[in-house]
Design a protein around this motif. Structure first.
Motif, PDB file in Angstrom:
ATOM      1  N   SER A 131       0.868  -1.174   0.000  1.00  0.00           N
ATOM      2  CA  SER A 131       0.000   0.000   0.000  1.00  0.00           C
ATOM      3  C   SER A 131       0.902   1.220   0.000  1.00  0.00           C
ATOM      4  O   SER A 131       2.136   1.110  -0.093  1.00  0.00           O
ATOM      5  N   SER A 132       0.299   2.395   0.124  1.00  0.00           N
ATOM      6  CA  SER A 132       1.105   3.621   0.151  1.00  0.00           C
ATOM      7  C   SER A 132       2.004   3.674   1.375  1.00  0.00           C
ATOM      8  O   SER A 132       2.930   4.483   1.433  1.00  0.00           O
ATOM      9  N   GLN A 133       1.773   2.809   2.358  1.00  0.00           N
ATOM     10  CA  GLN A 133       2.610   2.753   3.555  1.00  0.00           C
ATOM     11  C   GLN A 133       3.944   2.068   3.279  1.00  0.00           C
ATOM     12  O   GLN A 133       4.914   2.274   4.015  1.00  0.00           O
ATOM     13  N   ALA A 134       4.031   1.264   2.232  1.00  0.00           N
ATOM     14  CA  ALA A 134       5.196   0.418   1.989  1.00  0.00           C
ATOM     15  C   ALA A 134       6.346   1.200   1.360  1.00  0.00           C
ATOM     16  O   ALA A 134       6.143   2.063   0.504  1.00  0.00           O
ATOM     17  N   VAL A 135       7.579   0.853   1.756  1.00  0.00           N
ATOM     18  CA  VAL A 135       8.769   1.542   1.245  1.00  0.00           C
ATOM     19  C   VAL A 135       9.241   0.946  -0.084  1.00  0.00           C
ATOM     20  O   VAL A 135       9.762   1.670  -0.940  1.00  0.00           O
ATOM     21  N   GLY A 136       9.056  -0.376  -0.271  1.00  0.00           N
ATOM     22  CA  GLY A 136       9.528  -0.990  -1.509  1.00  0.00           C
ATOM     23  C   GLY A 136       9.029  -0.289  -2.760  1.00  0.00           C
ATOM     24  O   GLY A 136       9.823   0.060  -3.652  1.00  0.00           O
ATOM     25  N   PRO A 137       7.714  -0.026  -2.886  1.00  0.00           N
ATOM     26  CA  PRO A 137       7.228   0.696  -4.063  1.00  0.00           C
ATOM     27  C   PRO A 137       7.782   2.121  -4.175  1.00  0.00           C
ATOM     28  O   PRO A 137       7.928   2.636  -5.291  1.00  0.00           O
ATOM     29  N   LYS A 138       8.110   2.763  -3.071  1.00  0.00           N
ATOM     30  CA  LYS A 138       8.693   4.107  -3.132  1.00  0.00           C
ATOM     31  C   LYS A 138      10.093   4.057  -3.736  1.00  0.00           C
ATOM     32  O   LYS A 138      10.479   4.920  -4.533  1.00  0.00           O
ATOM     33  N   ILE A 139      10.877   3.019  -3.349  1.00  0.00           N
ATOM     34  CA  ILE A 139      12.191   2.840  -3.971  1.00  0.00           C
ATOM     35  C   ILE A 139      12.027   2.593  -5.469  1.00  0.00           C
ATOM     36  O   ILE A 139      12.746   3.159  -6.302  1.00  0.00           O
ATOM     37  N   GLU A 140      11.067   1.737  -5.821  1.00  0.00           N
ATOM     38  CA  GLU A 140      10.802   1.440  -7.231  1.00  0.00           C
ATOM     39  C   GLU A 140      10.383   2.702  -7.978  1.00  0.00           C
ATOM     40  O   GLU A 140      10.761   2.908  -9.144  1.00  0.00           O
ATOM     41  N   TRP A 141       9.624   3.587  -7.326  1.00  0.00           N
ATOM     42  CA  TRP A 141       9.200   4.836  -7.959  1.00  0.00           C
ATOM     43  C   TRP A 141      10.408   5.701  -8.284  1.00  0.00           C
ATOM     44  O   TRP A 141      10.514   6.252  -9.396  1.00  0.00           O
ATOM     45  N   VAL A 142      11.338   5.836  -7.341  1.00  0.00           N
ATOM     46  CA  VAL A 142      12.545   6.637  -7.609  1.00  0.00           C
ATOM     47  C   VAL A 142      13.341   6.009  -8.744  1.00  0.00           C
ATOM     48  O   VAL A 142      13.836   6.701  -9.643  1.00  0.00           O
ATOM     49  N   ASN A 144      12.223   4.316 -11.216  1.00  0.00           N
ATOM     50  CA  ASN A 144      11.529   4.518 -12.489  1.00  0.00           C
ATOM     51  C   ASN A 144      11.494   5.972 -12.936  1.00  0.00           C
ATOM     52  O   ASN A 144      11.613   6.263 -14.131  1.00  0.00           O
ATOM     53  N   HIS A 145      11.322   6.894 -11.972  1.00  0.00           N
ATOM     54  CA  HIS A 145      11.063   8.286 -12.323  1.00  0.00           C
ATOM     55  C   HIS A 145      12.248   9.221 -12.098  1.00  0.00           C
ATOM     56  O   HIS A 145      12.286  10.313 -12.683  1.00  0.00           O
ATOM     57  N   GLU A 146      13.187   8.838 -11.256  1.00  0.00           N
ATOM     58  CA  GLU A 146      14.359   9.666 -10.986  1.00  0.00           C
ATOM     59  C   GLU A 146      15.609   8.787 -11.048  1.00  0.00           C
ATOM     60  O   GLU A 146      16.324   8.612 -10.055  1.00  0.00           O
ATOM     61  N   PRO A 147      15.879   8.180 -12.196  1.00  0.00           N
ATOM     62  CA  PRO A 147      16.992   7.215 -12.279  1.00  0.00           C
ATOM     63  C   PRO A 147      18.341   7.817 -11.916  1.00  0.00           C
ATOM     64  O   PRO A 147      19.206   7.120 -11.383  1.00  0.00           O
ATOM     65  N   GLN A 148      18.534   9.123 -12.152  1.00  0.00           N
ATOM     66  CA  GLN A 148      19.809   9.731 -11.792  1.00  0.00           C
ATOM     67  C   GLN A 148      20.002   9.766 -10.287  1.00  0.00           C
ATOM     68  O   GLN A 148      21.133   9.628  -9.786  1.00  0.00           O
ATOM     69  N   VAL A 149      18.913   9.956  -9.551  1.00  0.00           N
ATOM     70  CA  VAL A 149      18.982   9.929  -8.087  1.00  0.00           C
ATOM     71  C   VAL A 149      19.269   8.504  -7.615  1.00  0.00           C
ATOM     72  O   VAL A 149      20.145   8.274  -6.766  1.00  0.00           O
TER      73      VAL A 149
END
Length: 496
Positions: A131-142, A144-149
């Motif tokens: 869910s939005s509480q989970a950190v794994g999808p947040k890492i995946e978001w970075v 996908n969307h901020e590959p340089q970071v």
């Protein structure tokens, strides 16, 4: 005299407390802050400018108030979570910290990872669905969307592990925080889900796992210069703030529950064996090799504040008097308190608030009582789920919302449970000081500083009425879900 320092970085402020080894408070400090909301669904904090600088300021202030001749024995810091802080090799944050479940940007990643890993496998291995509480999808978001970071990052942290690293240079994460970093951690086994963690984290190394009271290092010379802390002082790992607060009020044994009244409501219950439920969060506890269930609403105090603003900004005393004048059940008015979607137990970001039974005879007091009762009905749903894992032995209530006699009494009446209110209401920072004392060996591991001040008991006169209303209230969400989802979609379209 030995002293202990606890600091907690909450959503709205950072708080610090200096105590002696008996738990007596010697000094406190608080610095208020906000969060950044740069885009719809985003919630961020500048980890260095806010968290680290406020820890430095509070440490410096409290050290200046250290009693003459006293020795600081240990330090521990907790914080909001689970969060994501990505840093370079010099521990410089590469982007603002992505906050816990209130940041919903990674919805596509939640869907794709669930499809890739399998919903049933995630529930079995991690204990909690994504869910939005989970950190794994947040890492995946970075990624996908901020590959340089992502490519520049050398490590990833939660709020408290970032501070622990700043203080000591050590790369660690406490087991409890890790257990909220779904699906990266195997809660049943108290270790990383290594294949999934390596898949999602890529080149990023996994932090070493420790328990919240474990000493992870000592304050470095550089950190001492910035914080005013003596170099060489032991630093305990700390954990997520809600769990540190539960620890501070003695919620440590199977069956112990904590209800936290705040902007949202957060609930923790210690359990004696592994139990997963798709409507709850399964985590480790604070004490080593313990387990807990958690749940959280999306609104609570924020909804009450909204109603105050909407209805002429009555004073708290005026609001309380009007709500108390309305009989239990708000004369047939029911409210679904889903004004910001809902987390547990429905996990529906597109849920919306619903008022049912509204008539011309209803006034402002009815609205406020119905809001408090709507929150209470939601808490009953969660507590009944908790009971499936372990029957509650006692419920401890904490938080600023206890100032409202309507709110607290409604929860006892609706749930049929007494609530114990502790004397010491400082919060997570007090739990941090206790963790530090246990970690450095100054205090036995079973030390409990909590003293109960009063008890809120159910009013039997309201039981039958609330039983009837709860049955109706529980039908409102499934009966209106399709309609409010269409409204939410229309609202998103018009906003876009």
């Amino acid at each position: 005299m030995d002293t202990l320092l606890g600091i907690d970085m909450g959503t709205g402020s950072t708080k610090g407390v200096l105590v002696d080894s008996s738990g007596t408070v010697l000094a406190t400090e608080t610095i208020s802050h906000g969060m950044d909301l740069p885009r719809p669904g985003w919630a961020e904090v500048d980890a260095e400018a806010v968290w680290w600088r406020e820890v430095c300021a509070i440490s410096t202030a409290l050290m200046a108030r250290q009693p003459a001749g006293a020795t600081l024995a240990g330090v521990c810091v907790s914080g909001v979570g689970p969060c994501l802080v990505l840093c370079d090799a010099d521990l410089r944050p590469l982007r603002p910290a992505i906050l816990y479940g209130i940041d919903t940007r990674a919805h596509a990643e939640i869907t794709s990872l669930t499809a890739e890993l399998g919903e049933s496998s995630i529930l079995e291995r991690a204990g909690t669905l994504l869910s939005s509480q989970a950190v794994g999808p947040k890492i995946e978001w970075v990624r996908n969307h901020e590959p340089q970071v992502f490519d520049a990052a050398a490590g990833w942290y939660g709020s408290n592990s970032y501070i622990a690293a700043k203080l000591t240079g050590e790369y660690v994460m406490d087991h409890h925080t890790a257990s909220q970093c779904d699906p990266l951690y195997a809660t049943r086994d108290f270790t990383w889900n290594k294949d999934w963690a390596e898949r999602i984290c890529g080149h990023l190394p996994l932090p070493s796992l420790v328990w919240p009271s474990d000493v992870v290092g000592q304050v470095s010379v550089e950190a001492a210069r910035e914080t005013g802390l003596p170099a060489g002082v032991p630093v305990a790992a700390g954990t997520v703030d809600a769990y540190s607060e539960a620890f501070s009020v003695g919620v440590r044994r199977p069956g112990d529950q904590m209800l936290m009244y705040g902007s949202t409501m957060f609930l923790v219950q210690v359990i004696d064996e592994y139990h997963s439920d798709p409507t709850l969060w399964t985590t480790t506890g604070v004490d080593p090799h313990t387990l807990a269930l958690a749940a959280g609403t999306s609104t609570a105090g924020t909804m009450i504040n909204w109603l105050q603003s909407l209805t002429g900004k009555p004073s708290f005393e005026e609001l309380t008097a009007e709500a108390l004048a309305v009989p239990a059940g708000s004369e047939g008015l029911l409210m679904l308190p889903y004004l910001a979607g809902e987390r547990t137990p429905v996990f529906d970001p597109n849920a919306r608030g619903v008022l049912a039974g509204l008539t011309l005879r209803h006034g402002r007091g009815h609205l406020f009582r119905a809001a408090y009762e709507g929150i209470a009905f939601g808490i009953r749903q969660i507590l009944e789920r908790f009971d499936d894992a372990h029957e509650a032995s006692r419920t401890v209530a904490v938080g600023g919302g206890l100032k409202s006699p309507v709110w607290a009494q409604a929860i006892s009446d609706v749930t049929g449970r007494s609530q114990l209110v502790p004397e010491q209401a400082i919060g997570a920072s007090y739990g941090d000081a206790l963790l530090a004392g246990i970690g450095v060996g100054l205090l036995p591991a079973d030390t409990d500083w909590a003293t109960i001040e009063r008890e809120i008991t159910p009013d039997p006169r309201n039981r039958e009425r609330y039983e009837e209303l709860f049955a109706t209230w529980a039908q409102l969400y499934p009966a209106t879900r399709e309609q409010v989802h269409r409204l939410a979609a229309a609202d998103s379209y018009s906003a876009g």
